[in-house]
Design a protein around this motif. Structure first.
Motif, PDB file in Angstrom:
ATOM      1  N   PRO A  59       9.587  15.104  -6.101  1.00 29.84           N
ATOM      2  CA  PRO A  59       9.729  13.691  -6.483  1.00 29.84           C
ATOM      3  C   PRO A  59       8.415  13.080  -6.951  1.00 29.84           C
ATOM      4  CG  PRO A  59       9.795  13.930  -4.094  1.00 29.84           C
ATOM      5  CD  PRO A  59       9.849  15.309  -4.666  1.00 29.84           C
ATOM      6  N   TYR A  60       7.297  13.741  -6.626  1.00 22.55           N
ATOM      7  CA  TYR A  60       5.996  13.230  -7.060  1.00 22.55           C
ATOM      8  C   TYR A  60       5.830  13.289  -8.570  1.00 22.55           C
ATOM      9  CZ  TYR A  60       4.430  13.197  -2.185  1.00 22.55           C
ATOM     10  OH  TYR A  60       4.295  12.938  -0.842  1.00 22.55           O
ATOM     11  N   ASN A  61       6.729  13.970  -9.280  1.00 21.63           N
ATOM     12  CA  ASN A  61       6.666  13.996 -10.747  1.00 21.63           C
ATOM     13  C   ASN A  61       6.894  12.606 -11.323  1.00 21.63           C
ATOM     14  OD1 ASN A  61       6.311  16.767 -10.616  1.00 21.63           O
ATOM     15  ND2 ASN A  61       8.493  17.219 -10.857  1.00 21.63           N
ATOM     16  N   LEU A  62       7.579  11.751 -10.572  1.00 18.08           N
ATOM     17  CA  LEU A  62       7.902  10.411 -11.057  1.00 18.08           C
ATOM     18  C   LEU A  62       6.790   9.429 -10.712  1.00 18.08           C
ATOM     19  CD1 LEU A  62      11.661  10.233  -9.992  1.00 18.08           C
ATOM     20  CD2 LEU A  62      10.729  10.813 -12.227  1.00 18.08           C
ATOM     21  N   PHE A  63       6.424   8.608 -11.685  1.00 19.80           N
ATOM     22  CA  PHE A  63       5.366   7.620 -11.473  1.00 19.80           C
ATOM     23  C   PHE A  63       5.765   6.615 -10.399  1.00 19.80           C
ATOM     24  CE2 PHE A  63       3.763   3.358 -12.393  1.00 19.80           C
ATOM     25  CZ  PHE A  63       2.404   3.577 -12.266  1.00 19.80           C
ATOM     26  N   SER A  64       7.047   6.229 -10.386  1.00 20.72           N
ATOM     27  CA  SER A  64       7.497   5.233  -9.409  1.00 20.72           C
ATOM     28  C   SER A  64       7.307   5.726  -7.982  1.00 20.72           C
ATOM     29  CB  SER A  64       8.971   4.896  -9.654  1.00 20.72           C
ATOM     30  OG  SER A  64       9.766   6.068  -9.585  1.00 20.72           O
ATOM     31  N   VAL A  65       7.552   7.025  -7.741  1.00 24.51           N
ATOM     32  CA  VAL A  65       7.375   7.584  -6.404  1.00 24.51           C
ATOM     33  C   VAL A  65       5.901   7.620  -6.033  1.00 24.51           C
ATOM     34  CG1 VAL A  65       7.695   9.634  -4.969  1.00 24.51           C
ATOM     35  CG2 VAL A  65       9.499   8.915  -6.533  1.00 24.51           C
ATOM     36  N   ARG A  66       5.065   8.020  -6.978  1.00 21.92           N
ATOM     37  CA  ARG A  66       3.614   8.042  -6.703  1.00 21.92           C
ATOM     38  C   ARG A  66       3.096   6.629  -6.440  1.00 21.92           C
ATOM     39  NH1 ARG A  66       3.667  11.388 -11.274  1.00 21.92           N
ATOM     40  NH2 ARG A  66       2.479   9.861 -12.488  1.00 21.92           N
ATOM     41  N   ALA A  67       3.622   5.659  -7.168  1.00 21.83           N
ATOM     42  CA  ALA A  67       3.193   4.271  -6.969  1.00 21.83           C
ATOM     43  C   ALA A  67       3.612   3.771  -5.587  1.00 21.83           C
ATOM     44  CB  ALA A  67       3.784   3.382  -8.058  1.00 21.83           C
ATOM     45  N   VAL A  73       0.036   3.602   1.386  1.00 21.77           N
ATOM     46  CA  VAL A  73      -1.322   3.824   1.899  1.00 21.77           C
ATOM     47  C   VAL A  73      -2.084   2.505   1.967  1.00 21.77           C
ATOM     48  CG1 VAL A  73      -3.526   4.963   1.460  1.00 21.77           C
ATOM     49  CG2 VAL A  73      -1.390   6.213   1.098  1.00 21.77           C
ATOM     50  N   LEU A  74      -1.944   1.679   0.925  1.00 23.60           N
ATOM     51  CA  LEU A  74      -2.635   0.386   0.889  1.00 23.60           C
ATOM     52  C   LEU A  74      -2.170  -0.507   2.035  1.00 23.60           C
ATOM     53  CD1 LEU A  74      -4.521  -1.586  -0.588  1.00 23.60           C
ATOM     54  CD2 LEU A  74      -2.540  -2.298  -1.961  1.00 23.60           C
ATOM     55  N   PHE A  75      -0.867  -0.590   2.262  1.00 29.01           N
ATOM     56  CA  PHE A  75      -0.336  -1.398   3.362  1.00 29.01           C
ATOM     57  C   PHE A  75      -0.790  -0.859   4.717  1.00 29.01           C
ATOM     58  CE2 PHE A  75       3.566  -2.988   0.802  1.00 29.01           C
ATOM     59  CZ  PHE A  75       2.778  -3.979   0.250  1.00 29.01           C
ATOM     60  N   LEU A  76      -0.892   0.454   4.833  1.00 29.67           N
ATOM     61  CA  LEU A  76      -1.350   1.049   6.088  1.00 29.67           C
ATOM     62  C   LEU A  76      -2.798   0.668   6.365  1.00 29.67           C
ATOM     63  CD1 LEU A  76      -0.894   2.892   8.512  1.00 29.67           C
ATOM     64  CD2 LEU A  76      -1.510   4.844   7.063  1.00 29.67           C
ATOM     65  N   VAL A  77      -3.633   0.683   5.349  1.00 30.41           N
ATOM     66  CA  VAL A  77      -5.047   0.311   5.515  1.00 30.41           C
ATOM     67  C   VAL A  77      -5.159  -1.159   5.916  1.00 30.41           C
ATOM     68  CG1 VAL A  77      -7.236  -0.012   4.306  1.00 30.41           C
ATOM     69  CG2 VAL A  77      -5.907   2.076   3.945  1.00 30.41           C
ATOM     70  N   SER A 180      11.278   2.279   0.520  1.00 27.86           N
ATOM     71  CA  SER A 180      10.488   3.456   0.157  1.00 27.86           C
ATOM     72  C   SER A 180      11.286   4.733   0.364  1.00 27.86           C
ATOM     73  CB  SER A 180       9.207   3.483   1.001  1.00 27.86           C
ATOM     74  OG  SER A 180       8.505   4.678   0.814  1.00 27.86           O
ATOM     75  N   ASP A 181      11.985   4.823   1.476  1.00 27.75           N
ATOM     76  CA  ASP A 181      12.778   6.021   1.755  1.00 27.75           C
ATOM     77  C   ASP A 181      13.886   6.209   0.727  1.00 27.75           C
ATOM     78  OD1 ASP A 181      13.089   8.090   4.028  1.00 27.75           O
ATOM     79  OD2 ASP A 181      15.141   7.388   3.733  1.00 27.75           O
ATOM     80  N   ARG A 182      14.510   5.113   0.315  1.00 34.78           N
ATOM     81  CA  ARG A 182      15.582   5.202  -0.681  1.00 34.78           C
ATOM     82  C   ARG A 182      15.044   5.599  -2.051  1.00 34.78           C
ATOM     83  NH1 ARG A 182      20.497   3.095   0.822  1.00 34.78           N
ATOM     84  NH2 ARG A 182      21.061   2.869  -1.365  1.00 34.78           N
ATOM     85  N   VAL A 183      13.881   5.078  -2.413  1.00 31.77           N
ATOM     86  CA  VAL A 183      13.284   5.419  -3.718  1.00 31.77           C
ATOM     87  C   VAL A 183      12.912   6.902  -3.766  1.00 31.77           C
ATOM     88  CG1 VAL A 183      11.268   5.047  -5.205  1.00 31.77           C
ATOM     89  CG2 VAL A 183      12.482   3.095  -4.232  1.00 31.77           C
ATOM     90  N   VAL A 184      12.327   7.407  -2.681  1.00 29.78           N
ATOM     91  CA  VAL A 184      11.947   8.823  -2.654  1.00 29.78           C
ATOM     92  C   VAL A 184      13.192   9.712  -2.703  1.00 29.78           C
ATOM     93  CG1 VAL A 184      10.808  10.622  -1.303  1.00 29.78           C
ATOM     94  CG2 VAL A 184       9.796   8.347  -1.442  1.00 29.78           C
ATOM     95  N   ALA A 185      14.236   9.319  -1.975  1.00 28.22           N
ATOM     96  CA  ALA A 185      15.485  10.095  -2.014  1.00 28.22           C
ATOM     97  C   ALA A 185      16.082  10.108  -3.414  1.00 28.22           C
ATOM     98  CB  ALA A 185      16.478   9.509  -1.011  1.00 28.22           C
ATOM     99  N   TRP A 186      16.040   8.973  -4.088  1.00 25.58           N
ATOM    100  CA  TRP A 186      16.517   8.905  -5.477  1.00 25.58           C
ATOM    101  C   TRP A 186      15.668   9.772  -6.390  1.00 25.58           C
ATOM    102  CZ3 TRP A 186      13.464   6.915  -9.445  1.00 25.58           C
ATOM    103  CH2 TRP A 186      14.065   6.862 -10.693  1.00 25.58           C
ATOM    104  N   GLY A 187      14.342   9.701  -6.252  1.00 24.86           N
ATOM    105  CA  GLY A 187      13.449  10.503  -7.090  1.00 24.86           C
ATOM    106  C   GLY A 187      13.636  11.993  -6.859  1.00 24.86           C
TER     107      GLY A 187
END
Length: 529
Positions: A59-67, A73-77, A180-187
Motif C-alpha cells: 500500500p506504500y505505493n500510493l501517495f495517500s497512504v504515505r501521506a 508520525v507528526l501527530f505522535l511527535v 487511517s486504518d480504513r485508508v490503508v486497507a483500501w490502499g
C-alpha cells in the motif's frame, strides 16, 4: 557408404550442442550480474501479474497512504511533546497551565493518545477489522468523556483548558486512527488488485501475529478507556454534593478554597470579642476526622464558634499550582478568611501534620492568635518522614493510575461507598486531588515547608498560650516522637498543659479519655487570659 540418416543426426547433435552452449552462457551471465532494486525476486506469472508475496505489492505505493503515515508520525511527535509538558506540570506548573483538578486526568488522556497513535504506527501496514472496531469503540468512549467534561460545570472548571484540550485531542486522534486504518486497507486492496489481479484474502503467519498482538493491546486500551469513563461519571456524581461552607478564589483566582464557620460571634462582658476556634485538620479532611468532637464541644457550650477549611486538594477545595508549601497554604487561608469577612482573635487547633500549618499561620498573625492547641503534632525535624523520595514516587505512581478509579468503583459496587465517602470520607484518599495534594506536600516538606516552620518558631511570640496533647501509643513506640513532642511544648514560654493520653492513638479523639481531655483543655485555652 555414408548413411543419409547418420549425416542428419550428426547435424542435429551439433545444433543441440550450440543451443546448450548459449544457454550456459546466458546462465553464467545472469549469475555474474549482481542483483539490484529492479531484480525480480520471484519469477513472473505467465499472465503478467506479480505474486502476492512480492514486496512490490504494498500500500506504500500510493501517495495517500504515505501521506497518512507521515501525518501519523507528526501527530505522535506532537502528542509526545504535550505528554512531556503535562508530566512536568505535575511537579512545576507552567504559566497559564494550572488546572484546578489533580492534573492526572489530562495526563492519562494524553498517555492514551500516545499509545493509540503508536499502535497505529507499529501495525500500520497490517490493517484488520478487529483493530478498526477496537479503535471505533475507544473513539466512542472518548467522545462520551469529552461530553461529560464539557457538560458538568465542576469538571469543566477543575480540568480547565488543559484537560479539555487533552480529551478533545484524544478523541480526535482515536477517530483519526479509524480513518487511517480504513485508508490503508483500501490502499492495500487497490494495489493487490492492480498488481496481482485479485484481492488477497490470506495472511502470512507474521501478519496474523501482528493482528493478534494489536488486538490484545487494543482490548487493554478499551478496558482503560471504559474505566476512565466510569470514573468521570463518578466524579460528575460527586460534584453534585454541596459544601457546608463557601468556596473562595485565592492566589490570584487560580483556585478555590472551601471555608465554613459554625456558630455566631459573641462578646464578653466588656464588649470584647470572644475567640473563634480555627481548626486545621491532620492527614485527612476535617469533615471525616475532627468534626465530631469539635462539633460536640460546640454543642456542649465549651466553645461558642469555630471555623474550618479544606487544604488545597482536600474535600471541596481545588488543587493549588505546583510547587506548594505549607506557608502558601497559610497565605491562601488568610485570603479566604479576609474574603469571608472573618476576623480574630483565633484559637488555633491542629492535629498531626496540620500543626505545621497552624504554627506558620500563627507566626504570620501574631496579634490575632489567642492560643495554640497541638494534638499529637508533627515536629519540623520529622518532616523528612513525609518528604522521602520513595514516598514521593509512590504518590506519583498512585496519582498516575488514579483516573482509572478501580478502587472507587469497587468501593461503590462491593461496599456501597457513597459520594460523601469519596469527597471527604473514608474513600477520599483514593481521589486524584487528594493524592496530588499529598504529592505536593511531600515534594517540599523537607525544604520549603521546613524552612517556613523554622522561621515561624523564631517569629512566634513567647507569651502565646499553648496546649499540647500527645498520643500515648505513639510516644511509647517511638522515642524520637516522644522527644519531639516534649520539644513542641517549648515553642512558646506560656505552656498551659501537656497531656499524654495513655491508650489514645494518633487520632487522640477516638478514645473517650482522649476526647474528654481534648474538650477540657480546649475550654481552658479559650478562656485563658
Amino acid at each position: 557408404m555414408v548413411s543419409l540418416w547418420g549425416s542428419k543426426n550428426g547435424e542435429e547433435r551439433q545444433h543441440e550442442n550450440d543451443d546448450g552452449d548459449e544457454e550456459d552462457h546466458r546462465q553464467q551471465s545472469r549469475q555474474s550480474r549482481e542483483a539490484d532494486e529492479r531484480t525480480r525476486l520471484l519469477p513472473p506469472h505467465n499472465d503478467g501479474y506479480l505474486d502476492p508475496d512480492d514486496p512490490a505489492v504494498s500500500p506504500y505505493n500510493l501517495f495517500s497512504v504515505r501521506a497518512i503515515r507521515f501525518v501519523n508520525v507528526l501527530f505522535l511527535v506532537i502528542s509526545f511533546l504535550w505528554w512531556v509538558l503535562l508530566l512536568v506540570s505535575i511537579f512545576v506548573s507552567p504559566p497559564s497551565m494550572h488546572s484546578r483538578g489533580s492534573g492526572f486526568f489530562d495526563f492519562s488522556f494524553t498517555t492514551l493518545t500516545v499509545g493509540n497513535l503508536l499502535i497505529g504506527l507499529l501495525f500500520f501496514s497490517t490493517p484488520s477489522k478487529a483493530m478498526e472496531i477496537s479503535s471505533l469503540v475507544i473513539a466512542a468512549f472518548l467522545l462520551l468523556d469529552m461530553i461529560i467534561v464539557l457538560a458538568v460545570q465542576r469538571l469543566r472548571s477543575e480540568e480547565g483548558w488543559v484537560g479539555i484540550a487533552s480529551v478533545i485531542w484524544a478523541t480526535a486522534m482515536a477517530l483519526y486512527n479509524v480513518m487511517s486504518d480504513r485508508v490503508v486497507a483500501w490502499g492495500k486492496k487497490e494495489e493487490e488488485e492492480r498488481l496481482t489481479g485479485r484481492r488477497e484474502s490470506r495472511r502470512t503467519l507474521r501478519e496474523w501475529c501482528a493482528v493478534l498482538t494489536a488486538t490484545i493491546i487494543m482490548v487493554v486500551m478499551i478496558i482503560i478507556t471504559i474505566l476512565l469513563t466510569a470514573t468521570l461519571i463518578l466524579r460528575s456524581r460527586d460534584a453534585s454534593l454541596k459544601p457546608p461552607g463557601d468556596r473562595y478564589f485565592v492566589d490570584g483566582d487560580k483556585y478555590k478554597l472551601h471555608l465554613a464557620c459554625v456558630g455566631n460571634v459573641t462578646y464578653g462582658a466588656h464588649g470584647k470579642r470572644r475567640p473563634t476556634v480555627l481548626v486545621e485538620a491532620g492527614e485527612y479532611p476535617f469533615e471525616d476526622t475532627m468534626d465530631d468532637w469539635i462539633y460536640g464541644s460546640y454543642k456542649n457550650g465549651t466553645i461558642n464558634r469555630y471555623c474550618y477549611y479544606d487544604r488545597p486538594g482536600f474535600a471541596w477545595s481545588d488543587n493549588a499550582p505546583s510547587p506548594h508549601s505549607a506557608g502558601m497554604t497559610s497565605d491562601a487561608l488568610s485570603e479566604a478568611l479576609a474574603k469571608a469577612g472573618e476576623e480574630g482573635p483565633w484559637v488555633l487547633v491542629s492535629a498531626g501534620v496540620g500543626s505545621v500549618y497552624s504554627r506558620i499561620f500563627s507566626s504570620r498573625h501574631v496579634r490575632d492568635v489567642h492560643g495554640l492547641f497541638l494534638i499529637d503534632g508533627l515536629h519540623e525535624d520529622l518532616l523528612h518522614r513525609i518528604g522521602s523520595p520513595s514516598r514521593g514516587f509512590i504518590l506519583w505512581a498512585r496519582g498516575v493510575i488514579s483516573p482509572l478509579g478501580y478502587d472507587r468503583l469497587l468501593g461503590l459496587i462491593l461496599k456501597g461507598r457513597t459520594r460523601e465517602d469519596r469527597v471527604y470520607g473514608r474513600s477520599s484518599y483514593q481521589a486524584g486531588k487528594f493524592i496530588k495534594a499529598k504529592l505536593q506536600e511531600s515534594l517540599v516538606a523537607n525544604s520549603l515547608t521546613k524552612n517556613e516552620v523554622s522561621q515561624a518558631r523564631n517569629i512566634q511570640t513567647p507569651n502565646t498560650p499553648l496546649v499540647v496533647v500527645s498520643s500515648g501509643i505513639e510516644v511509647r513506640k517511638d522515642n524520637e516522637w516522644e522527644r519531639k513532642q516534649e520539644d513542641l511544648t517549648r515553642i512558646t514560654d506560656n505552656l498551659l498543659s501537656w497531656d499524654v493520653v495513655n491508650k489514645a492513638p494518633h487520632r487522640v479523639w477516638l478514645t473517650l479519655e482522649g476526647r474528654t481531655i481534648l474538650e477540657k483543655r480546649l475550654g481552658e485555652l479559650v478562656r485563658a487570659k
